[in-house]
Design a protein around this motif. Structure first.
Motif, PDB file in Angstrom:
ATOM      1  N   GLU A  51       0.883   4.058  -2.992  1.00 12.36           N
ATOM      2  CA  GLU A  51       0.509   5.446  -2.706  1.00 12.36           C
ATOM      3  C   GLU A  51       1.551   6.431  -3.218  1.00 12.36           C
ATOM      4  O   GLU A  51       1.248   7.598  -3.423  1.00 12.36           O
ATOM      5  N   THR A  78       0.832  -1.200   0.000  1.00 10.71           N
ATOM      6  CA  THR A  78       0.000   0.000   0.000  1.00 10.71           C
ATOM      7  C   THR A  78       0.867   1.252   0.000  1.00 10.71           C
ATOM      8  O   THR A  78       0.594   2.209  -0.729  1.00 10.71           O
ATOM      9  N   LYS A  90      -7.356   6.055  -5.615  1.00  7.27           N
ATOM     10  CA  LYS A  90      -7.537   5.141  -4.478  1.00  7.27           C
ATOM     11  C   LYS A  90      -8.786   4.319  -4.689  1.00  7.27           C
ATOM     12  O   LYS A  90      -9.801   4.819  -5.162  1.00  7.27           O
TER      13      LYS A  90
END
Length: 68
Positions: free
Chosen positions: A50, A46, A66
């Motif tokens: 990001e 993650t 997202k």
């Protein structure tokens, strides 16, 4: 997750692969360690996603959207 815990997971895997049975306490420990490992891998992935950008042919950059 530190290397000591990963080694413990691998130790359980080797024992099961060799045909040994684990006690209920060992099974619970193995399951908890596996869950912790999976959670740490997901958190790492993650974090990488990001910080990932898509670069368009014109040179513009934008972040990945997202998921909900």
């Amino acid at each position: 997750m530190d290397q000591e815990k990963i080694d413990r997971i691998n130790q359980f895997a080797r024992r099961v692969k060799a045909g040994e049975t684990l006690t209920p306490a060992e099974l619970a420990e193995r399951d908890a360690l596996r869950r912790e490992y999976i959670d740490s891998v997901k958190a790492s992935l993650t974090g990488h996603l990001e910080r990932t950008y898509i670069v368009e042919p014109d040179g513009s950059r934008h972040r990945l959207p997202k998921k909900k």
